[in-house]
Design an enzyme around this catalytic site. Structure first.
Site, PDB file in Angstrom:
ATOM      1  N   SER A 186       0.700  -1.400  -0.025  1.00  0.00           N
ATOM      2  CA  SER A 186      -0.018   0.008  -0.102  1.00  0.00           C
ATOM      3  C   SER A 186       0.726   1.311  -0.091  1.00  0.00           C
ATOM      4  O   SER A 186       1.973   1.280   0.477  1.00  0.00           O
ATOM      5  CB  SER A 186      -0.991  -0.204   1.072  1.00  0.00           C
ATOM      6  OG  SER A 186      -1.506  -1.195   1.290  1.00  0.00           O
TER       7      SER A 186
HETATM    8  N1  SAH Z   1      -0.687  -4.732   4.030  1.00  0.00           N
HETATM    9  C1  SAH Z   1       0.168  -5.247   2.965  1.00  0.00           C
HETATM   10  C2  SAH Z   1      -0.553  -4.933   1.461  1.00  0.00           C
HETATM   11  C3  SAH Z   1      -1.186  -5.915   0.943  1.00  0.00           C
HETATM   12  S1  SAH Z   1      -2.079  -6.001  -0.334  1.00  0.00           S
HETATM   13  C4  SAH Z   1       1.399  -4.505   2.874  1.00  0.00           C
HETATM   14  O1  SAH Z   1       1.899  -3.743   3.825  1.00  0.00           O
HETATM   15  O2  SAH Z   1       2.312  -4.855   2.045  1.00  0.00           O
HETATM   16  C5  SAH Z   1      -3.466  -7.141   0.135  1.00  0.00           C
HETATM   17  C6  SAH Z   1      -3.017  -8.617   0.185  1.00  0.00           C
HETATM   18  O3  SAH Z   1      -4.080  -9.396   0.698  1.00  0.00           O
HETATM   19  C7  SAH Z   1      -2.434  -9.345  -1.007  1.00  0.00           C
HETATM   20  O4  SAH Z   1      -0.963  -9.535  -0.354  1.00  0.00           O
HETATM   21  C8  SAH Z   1      -3.326 -10.635  -1.173  1.00  0.00           C
HETATM   22  O5  SAH Z   1      -2.776 -11.721  -1.469  1.00  0.00           O
HETATM   23  C9  SAH Z   1      -3.922 -10.599   0.236  1.00  0.00           C
HETATM   24  N2  SAH Z   1      -5.117 -11.149   0.385  1.00  0.00           N
HETATM   25  C10 SAH Z   1      -5.999 -11.249  -0.377  1.00  0.00           C
HETATM   26  N3  SAH Z   1      -7.440 -11.926   0.128  1.00  0.00           N
HETATM   27  C11 SAH Z   1      -6.714 -12.410   1.381  1.00  0.00           C
HETATM   28  C12 SAH Z   1      -7.430 -13.632   2.188  1.00  0.00           C
HETATM   29  N4  SAH Z   1      -8.653 -13.829   2.210  1.00  0.00           N
HETATM   30  N5  SAH Z   1      -6.831 -13.821   3.363  1.00  0.00           N
HETATM   31  C13 SAH Z   1      -5.499 -13.242   3.287  1.00  0.00           C
HETATM   32  N6  SAH Z   1      -4.880 -12.479   2.481  1.00  0.00           N
HETATM   33  C14 SAH Z   1      -5.658 -12.103   1.398  1.00  0.00           C
END
Ligand code: SAH
Length: 227
Positions: free
Chosen positions: A64
């Site tokens: 993000s």
């Molecule tokens: N917080 C992260 C940004 C993540 S982007 C950072 O600081 O880098 C969103 C993430 O959510 C992605 O890696 C994706 O694979 C994950 N994601 C999507 N659906 C999910 C679920 N049901 N359970 C766990 N992770 C999930």
């Protein structure tokens, strides 16, 4: 030398976030000024670590933008000692910023972050990043569907979802403590969503408010989008 350059860029970015009113609290300023975002992006993107923008981390996912990480930390009203659940570990950066706030150095009652990631390769990426920056001490990373929460570690003081949900997953509401706060983007995938804040009152009632427009990758899993 390189580290020095990153420190200068990090300081400048935090100053910009403060002057634009995105960060207000001393604790979020301290954490954003300390956690090295360059250690949470792929090697070839290190030079872009302090541009206020999401960056690709592989598997169609992104780390993000710094302003979004800062805003979500502010909305969560994080406190030392909080037990926090993050759905979507991605790079591990947001979990590290939260750990820096809830478990600062020398805290008598350090908090802890539990972060769930559905993509196995990203679990490995986040773990490696959290290990080399030493935040792994206060972050537990689990591979699985975060929409189910983590009943074995519940209840949590704070919960955040870092992907766009069709609606806030019921198991997460259940796993939030009374007086707890949950922040999540809610809305259509691949489009703009609304950042929602859910508060559980001391007697267990739920109050939801809308904070601002955002754009996140879609949430997958049982209570996510079927795409
Ligand atoms: N917080 C992260 C940004 C993540 S982007 C950072 O600081 O880098 C969103 C993430 O959510 C992605 O890696 C994706 O694979 C994950 N994601 C999507 N659906 C999910 C679920 N049901 N359970 C766990 N992770 C999930």
């Amino acid at each position: 030398m390189v580290e020095q350059r990153f420190e200068v860029e990090r300081k400048r970015l935090v100053e910009e976030l403060v002057s634009s009113g995105i960060i207000n609290s001393k604790e979020v300023i301290r954490a954003m000024s300390k956690v090295p975002r360059e250690e949470f992006v792929p090697e070839y993107l290190k030079n872009k670590a302090y541009i206020d923008s999401p960056l690709p981390i592989g598997h169609g996912q992104t780390i993000s933008a710094p302003h979004m990480v800062a805003m979500m930390c502010e909305f969560l009203e994080l406190k030392v000692g909080d037990k926090v659940l993050e759905v979507g570990a991605g790079s591990g950066y947001h979990a590290a910023v939260i750990a820096e706030i809830v478990a600062p150095e020398n805290a008598k009652n350090p908090g802890h972050v539990y972060t769930v990631e559905i993509v196995k390769e990203l679990v490995d990426f986040a773990r490696k990043n959290l290990e080399k920056t030493s935040y792994i001490k206060y972050v537990t990373i689990v591979c699985g569907d975060g929409t189910l929460g983590l009943p074995e570690y519940a209840p949590f003081n704070k919960i955040l979802i870092t992907a766009a949900a069709p609606k806030i997953p019921p198991p997460l509401i259940e796993q939030l403590k009374p007086e707890g706060i949950l922040v999540s983007p809610v809305g259509e995938p691949h489009f703009y969503q609304t950042l929602q804040k859910l508060v559980k009152t001391p007697d267990g009632k739920i109050e939801v408010s809308e904070l601002c427009g955002v754009a996140f990758v879609p949430l997958k899993g049982k209570y996510g989008w079927k795409i």
